[in-house]
Design a protein around this motif. Structure first.
Motif, PDB file in Angstrom:
ATOM      1  N   ASN A  15       0.831  -1.202   0.000  1.00 52.23           N
ATOM      2  CA  ASN A  15       0.000   0.000   0.000  1.00 52.23           C
ATOM      3  C   ASN A  15       0.862   1.246   0.000  1.00 52.23           C
ATOM      4  O   ASN A  15       0.592   2.197  -0.702  1.00 52.23           O
ATOM      5  N   ASN A  16       1.928   1.199   0.827  1.00 55.09           N
ATOM      6  CA  ASN A  16       2.805   2.363   0.880  1.00 55.09           C
ATOM      7  C   ASN A  16       3.508   2.568  -0.445  1.00 55.09           C
ATOM      8  O   ASN A  16       3.654   3.680  -0.912  1.00 55.09           O
ATOM      9  N   GLU A  17       3.938   1.432  -1.032  1.00 57.01           N
ATOM     10  CA  GLU A  17       4.618   1.517  -2.320  1.00 57.01           C
ATOM     11  C   GLU A  17       3.711   2.152  -3.373  1.00 57.01           C
ATOM     12  O   GLU A  17       4.152   2.923  -4.199  1.00 57.01           O
ATOM     13  N   ALA A  18       2.414   1.770  -3.316  1.00 57.09           N
ATOM     14  CA  ALA A  18       1.470   2.241  -4.332  1.00 57.09           C
ATOM     15  C   ALA A  18       1.153   3.729  -4.162  1.00 57.09           C
ATOM     16  O   ALA A  18       0.711   4.385  -5.075  1.00 57.09           O
ATOM     17  N   ARG A  19       1.365   4.247  -2.967  1.00 54.79           N
ATOM     18  CA  ARG A  19       1.046   5.646  -2.701  1.00 54.79           C
ATOM     19  C   ARG A  19       1.885   6.568  -3.595  1.00 54.79           C
ATOM     20  O   ARG A  19       3.095   6.419  -3.668  1.00 54.79           O
ATOM     21  N   SER A  20       1.243   7.506  -4.244  1.00 54.31           N
ATOM     22  CA  SER A  20       2.001   8.402  -5.125  1.00 54.31           C
ATOM     23  C   SER A  20       2.659   9.490  -4.310  1.00 54.31           C
ATOM     24  O   SER A  20       2.131   9.916  -3.304  1.00 54.31           O
ATOM     25  N   GLN A  21       3.770   9.927  -4.803  1.00 57.28           N
ATOM     26  CA  GLN A  21       4.396  11.119  -4.246  1.00 57.28           C
ATOM     27  C   GLN A  21       3.756  12.288  -4.970  1.00 57.28           C
ATOM     28  O   GLN A  21       3.913  12.412  -6.183  1.00 57.28           O
ATOM     29  N   ASN A  22       3.029  13.128  -4.277  1.00 57.97           N
ATOM     30  CA  ASN A  22       2.440  14.284  -4.956  1.00 57.97           C
ATOM     31  C   ASN A  22       3.538  15.188  -5.482  1.00 57.97           C
ATOM     32  O   ASN A  22       4.475  15.502  -4.776  1.00 57.97           O
ATOM     33  N   MET A  23       3.396  15.587  -6.714  1.00 55.79           N
ATOM     34  CA  MET A  23       4.428  16.452  -7.285  1.00 55.79           C
ATOM     35  C   MET A  23       4.300  17.860  -6.740  1.00 55.79           C
ATOM     36  O   MET A  23       5.274  18.531  -6.469  1.00 55.79           O
ATOM     37  N   ILE A  24       3.054  18.294  -6.602  1.00 57.92           N
ATOM     38  CA  ILE A  24       2.808  19.645  -6.100  1.00 57.92           C
ATOM     39  C   ILE A  24       1.596  19.558  -5.197  1.00 57.92           C
ATOM     40  O   ILE A  24       0.615  18.904  -5.530  1.00 57.92           O
ATOM     41  N   SER A  25       1.676  20.187  -4.047  1.00 60.58           N
ATOM     42  CA  SER A  25       0.530  20.179  -3.155  1.00 60.58           C
ATOM     43  C   SER A  25       0.533  21.454  -2.334  1.00 60.58           C
ATOM     44  O   SER A  25       1.442  21.665  -1.537  1.00 60.58           O
ATOM     45  N   GLY A  26      -0.427  22.316  -2.602  1.00 60.76           N
ATOM     46  CA  GLY A  26      -0.528  23.544  -1.825  1.00 60.76           C
ATOM     47  C   GLY A  26      -0.202  24.767  -2.647  1.00 60.76           C
ATOM     48  O   GLY A  26      -0.198  24.735  -3.876  1.00 60.76           O
ATOM     49  N   GLY A  27       0.088  25.850  -1.952  1.00 63.19           N
ATOM     50  CA  GLY A  27       0.270  27.139  -2.631  1.00 63.19           C
ATOM     51  C   GLY A  27       1.691  27.378  -3.100  1.00 63.19           C
ATOM     52  O   GLY A  27       1.958  28.327  -3.822  1.00 63.19           O
ATOM     53  N   ASP A  28       2.619  26.503  -2.692  1.00 62.48           N
ATOM     54  CA  ASP A  28       4.022  26.769  -2.974  1.00 62.48           C
ATOM     55  C   ASP A  28       4.453  26.121  -4.294  1.00 62.48           C
ATOM     56  O   ASP A  28       4.909  24.987  -4.323  1.00 62.48           O
ATOM     57  N   PHE A  29       4.238  26.832  -5.386  1.00 63.06           N
ATOM     58  CA  PHE A  29       4.595  26.315  -6.712  1.00 63.06           C
ATOM     59  C   PHE A  29       5.268  27.489  -7.429  1.00 63.06           C
ATOM     60  O   PHE A  29       4.602  28.412  -7.879  1.00 63.06           O
ATOM     61  N   LYS A  30       6.612  27.431  -7.490  1.00 60.45           N
ATOM     62  CA  LYS A  30       7.360  28.607  -7.965  1.00 60.45           C
ATOM     63  C   LYS A  30       7.968  28.376  -9.344  1.00 60.45           C
ATOM     64  O   LYS A  30       8.302  27.249  -9.709  1.00 60.45           O
ATOM     65  N   ASP A  31       8.109  29.469 -10.082  1.00 60.14           N
ATOM     66  CA  ASP A  31       8.779  29.364 -11.384  1.00 60.14           C
ATOM     67  C   ASP A  31      10.294  29.515 -11.187  1.00 60.14           C
ATOM     68  O   ASP A  31      10.770  29.669 -10.059  1.00 60.14           O
TER      69      ASP A  31
END
Ligand code: GAL
Length: 325
Positions: A15-31
């Motif tokens: 189950n843990n293995e199947a869990r995705s690593q979120n690429m982006i989550s929240g307001g902190d997404f910078k160029d």
């Protein structure tokens, strides 16, 4: 007993293995300049080994449109932004792809109107980049598509005008280009009760008369359409404005239907609210035919320019979509 314990440990591991690593989550997404990315209701074009991210520029004070029976929170429509990336991690700001105008409510691109969910396709025949977006009055009663065109992916895009495909309402929408080069617009129509999928003309600049009604009376919006292994997938949200609700997906062997509803693709904590996000696009990962990213908006209805993002990688396994947070 021992055997049960082993199965328990193994299943926890998988189950843990199947869990995705979120690429982006929240307001902190910078160029790459260190500035906050402003690209809501986004879409991505993949062209010449570069990903181009397009989104709504939300900038300014959020206000509530008076006299509405629902929470019609609005923020000035700042046009459409564009960012490019080759690795989906570093995003370079290419500036405003489609500019809005100020002080002219009769102009479709006025900041007081709605410029939402921009999507861009490349047309091989005309060598043009074609943008469609939801264009509306701030009470959402115009319900039409705006169309713009450019010679370069990042723009600037020239606005061509707005249209109601086959005289039907168009609100939340997406574009999809099939493997045979034919393109389609999928959108919430009929007062958001029913979705339509409409084939575009060969230059992608207009709708054709060839359209189908799908998810009839299901009240779905925020469509994200993709294809895997010859099958079409459509992830949608329910209709609750800026507030999150449960996603659902449908599949079809032909884009014009019939479409079969499967159910909520999300699992894990808060799956019934799409992890507080609303989908805007499903991005196919180049070179990995079954790998995608579910892209969504974490709307902040009281301060829309502070809305965040949620990007979750997922894989289609045996024709099933599982988005795990
Ligand atoms: C949502 C829609 C958004 C925006 C919002 C306005 O339902 O998906 O794109 O239009 O309503 O309240």
């Amino acid at each position: 007993m021992k055997y049960t314990a082993l199965i328990l440990i193994l299943s926890m591991f998988f189950n843990n293995e199947a869990r995705s690593q979120n690429m982006i989550s929240g307001g902190d997404f910078k160029d790459t300049d260190g500035n906050q990315i402003n690209a809501h209701g986004a879409g991505v074009l993949y062209y010449n080994e570069v990903y181009y991210l397009f989104g709504e520029i939300k900038k300014g004070k959020t206000w509530l449109v008076p006299g509405q029976s629902w929470e019609d929170y609005r923020v000035p429509a700042g046009g459409v932004s564009c960012y490019s990336s080759t690795d989906l991690k570093h995003w370079k700001n290419l500036g405003t792809a489609l500019r809005s105008v100020t002080g002219d409510q009769s102009n479709d691109l006025d900041t007081g109107r709605v410029i939402e969910r921009p999507k861009v396709l490349y047309n091989e025949k005309t060598k043009k980049f074609v943008m469609w977006f939801h264009n509306d009055r701030n009470d959402y009663q115009d319900s039409k598509a705006g169309i713009a065109v450019s010679d370069a992916p990042g723009g600037p895009y020239t606005y061509l005008g707005s249209i109601k495909p086959n005289n039907q309402m168009l609100r939340d929408m997406t574009l999809f280009k099939d493997t045979d080069g034919k393109a389609y617009v999928a959108y919430s129509s009929e007062g958001n009760n029913t979705m339509h999928v409409c084939q575009l003309t060969d230059d992608y600049l207009k709708p054709t008369e060839h359209y189908t009604r799908i998810l009839i009376d299901r009240n779905r919006e925020s469509p994200a359409l993709f294809k895997n292994n010859g099958k079409y997938f459509l992830i949608t949200s329910g209709c609750s404005g800026w507030s999150p609700n449960a996603a659902s997906y449908a599949t079809a062997d032909s884009i014009m239907g019939p479409w079969t509803e499967i159910g909520n693709p999300c699992s894990g904590a808060n799956a019934e609210q799409t992890f507080f996000a609303q989908g805007n696009y499903v991005l196919p990962i180049n070179g990995k035919p079954s790998n995608f990213i579910f892209m969504g908006d974490l709307w902040n209805k009281l301060d829309l320019e502070k809305s965040g993002y949620l990007w979750i990688p997922f894989e289609v396994i045996n024709g099933e979509v599982k988005i795990i947070n």
